[in-house]
Design a protein around this motif. Structure first.
Motif, PDB file in Angstrom:
ATOM      1  N   ARG A 142       0.833  -1.212   0.000  1.00  0.00           N
ATOM      2  CA  ARG A 142       0.000   0.000   0.000  1.00  0.00           C
ATOM      3  C   ARG A 142       0.859   1.251   0.000  1.00  0.00           C
ATOM      4  O   ARG A 142       0.523   2.248  -0.647  1.00  0.00           O
ATOM      5  N   SER A 147      -2.835  -1.956  -4.954  1.00  0.00           N
ATOM      6  CA  SER A 147      -4.294  -1.876  -5.070  1.00  0.00           C
ATOM      7  C   SER A 147      -5.052  -2.537  -3.922  1.00  0.00           C
ATOM      8  O   SER A 147      -6.279  -2.575  -3.932  1.00  0.00           O
ATOM      9  N   VAL A 148      -4.336  -3.092  -2.911  1.00  0.00           N
ATOM     10  CA  VAL A 148      -5.045  -3.858  -1.871  1.00  0.00           C
ATOM     11  C   VAL A 148      -5.880  -2.923  -0.991  1.00  0.00           C
ATOM     12  O   VAL A 148      -5.366  -2.007  -0.359  1.00  0.00           O
ATOM     13  N   ARG A 149      -7.200  -3.224  -0.957  1.00  0.00           N
ATOM     14  CA  ARG A 149      -8.142  -2.416  -0.173  1.00  0.00           C
ATOM     15  C   ARG A 149      -8.377  -3.009   1.209  1.00  0.00           C
ATOM     16  O   ARG A 149      -8.563  -2.326   2.186  1.00  0.00           O
ATOM     17  N   ALA A 150      -8.414  -4.339   1.257  1.00  0.00           N
ATOM     18  CA  ALA A 150      -8.692  -5.037   2.520  1.00  0.00           C
ATOM     19  C   ALA A 150      -8.026  -6.399   2.463  1.00  0.00           C
ATOM     20  O   ALA A 150      -7.679  -6.893   1.385  1.00  0.00           O
ATOM     21  N   CYS A 167      -4.113  -6.090  11.401  1.00  0.00           N
ATOM     22  CA  CYS A 167      -4.684  -5.084  10.491  1.00  0.00           C
ATOM     23  C   CYS A 167      -5.128  -3.856  11.282  1.00  0.00           C
ATOM     24  O   CYS A 167      -4.923  -2.718  10.841  1.00  0.00           O
ATOM     25  N   ILE A 172      -5.432  -1.127   8.503  1.00  0.00           N
ATOM     26  CA  ILE A 172      -5.813  -1.748   7.219  1.00  0.00           C
ATOM     27  C   ILE A 172      -7.132  -2.510   7.449  1.00  0.00           C
ATOM     28  O   ILE A 172      -7.243  -3.269   8.421  1.00  0.00           O
ATOM     29  N   SER A 216     -10.838 -13.403  -3.263  1.00  0.00           N
ATOM     30  CA  SER A 216      -9.523 -12.769  -3.419  1.00  0.00           C
ATOM     31  C   SER A 216      -8.995 -12.879  -4.855  1.00  0.00           C
ATOM     32  O   SER A 216      -7.846 -12.540  -5.112  1.00  0.00           O
ATOM     33  N   ASP A 220      -7.935  -6.544  -5.214  1.00  0.00           N
ATOM     34  CA  ASP A 220      -8.056  -5.554  -4.145  1.00  0.00           C
ATOM     35  C   ASP A 220      -8.329  -6.191  -2.783  1.00  0.00           C
ATOM     36  O   ASP A 220      -8.208  -5.553  -1.758  1.00  0.00           O
ATOM     37  N   ILE A 221      -8.718  -7.462  -2.765  1.00  0.00           N
ATOM     38  CA  ILE A 221      -8.907  -8.171  -1.490  1.00  0.00           C
ATOM     39  C   ILE A 221      -7.774  -9.197  -1.391  1.00  0.00           C
ATOM     40  O   ILE A 221      -7.700 -10.133  -2.191  1.00  0.00           O
ATOM     41  N   TYR A 222      -6.921  -9.013  -0.421  1.00  0.00           N
ATOM     42  CA  TYR A 222      -5.708  -9.830  -0.327  1.00  0.00           C
ATOM     43  C   TYR A 222      -5.953 -11.022   0.590  1.00  0.00           C
ATOM     44  O   TYR A 222      -6.529 -10.893   1.668  1.00  0.00           O
TER      45      TYR A 222
END
Ligand SMILES: Cc1ncc(COP(=O)(O)O)c(C=O)c1O
Ligand SMILES: N[C@@H](CCOP(=O)(O)O)C(=O)O
Length: 452
Positions: A142, A147-150, A167, A172, A216, A220-222
């Motif tokens: 990040r 691009s990871v959002r959550a 997190c 995060i 995933s 964007d969702i890791y």
């Protein structure tokens, strides 16, 4: 001495020539579909002698400038060398006690048994070791505009606790998918408290895992489960720590409970790297212990009379309810990795019934421990192997305790009150309810210990 330049990257664990940076969002090989593993520049690691590595790690152990006092980050060069220090998200994980449990050892006919208390940690399970690495990697991605959002996981309770805490510390967002009604209250309340989005699905762990894998696929969702090999890098430090705490020697045996089977491969990876770099002179043998009610690895190996090797195929089973709820897993994602570790460490697979795991946990508790049911599975396996003469007196055994017993207080209370389904407690010790009189108390003491 000039420090060698160290680096690590993803590569296909199944032998393709796929390679990717650790900052890429990728979990499996795009060519063959196999899982990835983190590879280190081992020539660069070998640029320091074994004595130099030991001195470096010993000098930092539970001390040192932040974050190097962490049991994981004190070995940063072997974990994620190129990660920027400012992106490390640490809760001072690792550095957990290694207890010599002599009274318990004597009870089961052995004399050199140790318990590595990986549950004595921030969120109460060994998952902190891997999660600090994964969440730090996300922070780094990040910070570079990734691009990871959550971050999301499927969980039987411990992975979700670790994910949500790390997190939350990093700011995060986290999402946890739990099998509704199948995890302990203490585990459920951890991600709730840490502000995760807690989704309780009407399925079992394997069902949650299937959903989170699909979720995933968008970058964007890791994905935070141990199929993401960043987790394994942190978890492997438990084996390095064990050797370190034993004066840089390997025990004869390591016994661990297995569920999704990431940890078996982590233990193997740590010992293999130490052996290669000369920090230990031999490998331990590895025992993976499964609950009989969720035993796909056991069925494919010991249950079929087959030695565990990379060639074995593990068929998914429908995991039945077990007191060892965190390993109620029928389709382990890391079975191939675990089999490779078992092959390299001349390992074997054992299983434990509900009765065996509950009594083994109680036996250990009576000798001063406070074990979770999964550690009960590992202890029961050890007891069976000792009774069969596979593990012998004079051999050094380390059992990895994977979670804190306090997360499973219903299991403990149920055992002592005799209310666990299918378990007739061999070592019950229920509280004695009495009127508030001196005589009643003296009588109770006399009933247990005799008159003075
Ligand atoms: C407490 C506990 N012990 C053991 C395990 C098994 O670890 P693994 O899934 O890496 O086999 C898990 C999770 O699966 C766990 O939460
Ligand atoms: N016991 C685990 C199950 C998931 O394992 P993981 O290591 O693959 O994340 C849990 O606590 O959720």
């Amino acid at each position: 001495m000039r420090a060698p330049v160290l680096s690590a990257w993803f590569r296909c664990a199944d032998g393709c020539d796929f390679r990717a940076a650790l900052t890429e969002v990728v979990y499996s090989c795009p060519r063959c579909g196999g899982l990835l593993e983190v590879e280190h520049d081992r020539a660069a690691l070998a640029g320091r002698s074994a004595a130099e590595w030991k001195a470096l790690f010993d000098g930092r152990f539970k001390l040192g400038a932040w974050p190097y006092g962490s049991g994981v980050w004190g070995k940063k060069e072997w974990v994620y060398p190129q990660l920027a220090d400012e992106n490390v998200v640490s809760m001072f994980e690792g550095g957990s006690p290694l207890l010599k449990v002599d009274r318990y050892a004597r009870e089961i006919g052995l004399d050199d048994v140790w318990l590595k208390e990986c549950g004595v940690t921030h969120t109460g399970s060994f998952k902190d070791l891997g999660m600090t690495v994964l969440v730090s990697a996300v922070k780094e991605m990040r910070a570079r505009g990734g691009s990871v959002r959550a971050v999301a996981c499927a969980s039987t309770g411990d992975t979700s606790a670790a994910l949500s805490a790390y997190c939350a510390a990093a700011g995060i967002p986290s999402v946890v998918l739990l099998p509704r009604g199948k995890i302990s209250t203490a585990q459920l309340v951890q991600p709730i408290s840490n502000g995760a989005l807690v989704l309780e699905l009407d399925t079992d762990f394997d069902g949650c895992m299937a959903v989170v894998k699909q979720l995933s696929e968008t970058k964007d969702i890791y994905l935070a489960n141990s199929m993401n090999s960043l987790r394994i890098e942190g978890q492997k430090t438990a084996s390095i720590e064990i050797a370190q705490q034993l004066g840089w020697t390997s025990p004869d045996w390591i016994v661990i409970p297995g569920g999704n089977l990431g940890n078996a491969s982590a233990v193997g990876k740590g010992f293999l790297l130490m052996k290669e770099l000369g920090l230990v002179d031999r490998l331990p043998r590895l025992v993976v212990a499964q609950a009989e009610n969720a035993n796909p690895l056991w069925r494919a190996t010991s249950g079929a009379g087959v030695r565990p090797t990379a060639a074995v195929k593990v068929e998914a089973v429908a995991a039945r309810k077990t007191l060892a709820s965190a390993i109620q897993i029928g389709a382990p994602v890391s079975s191939r990795r675990a089999l490779r570790a078992l092959e390299a460490l001349d390992g074997l697979v054992e299983q434990a019934t509900e009765q065996e795991l509950a009594d083994a946990a109680a036996r250990a508790d009576r000798a001063g421990m406070f074990t979770c049911p999964h550690t009960g599975v590992a202890l029961a396996a050890l007891e069976k192997l000792a009774a069969r003469g596979v593990v012998k007196k004079g051999e050094r055994v380390v059992v990895i305790s994977t979670a804190h017993g306090l997360k499973f207080s219903d299991f403990k209370v149920g055992y002592h009150e005799g209310t666990l389904p299918g378990v007739a407690p061999g070592l019950p010790n229920p509280g004695v309810k009495l009127p508030a009189t001196l005589g009643a108390v003296q009588d109770a003491i006399a009933a247990r210990f005799g008159r003075g």
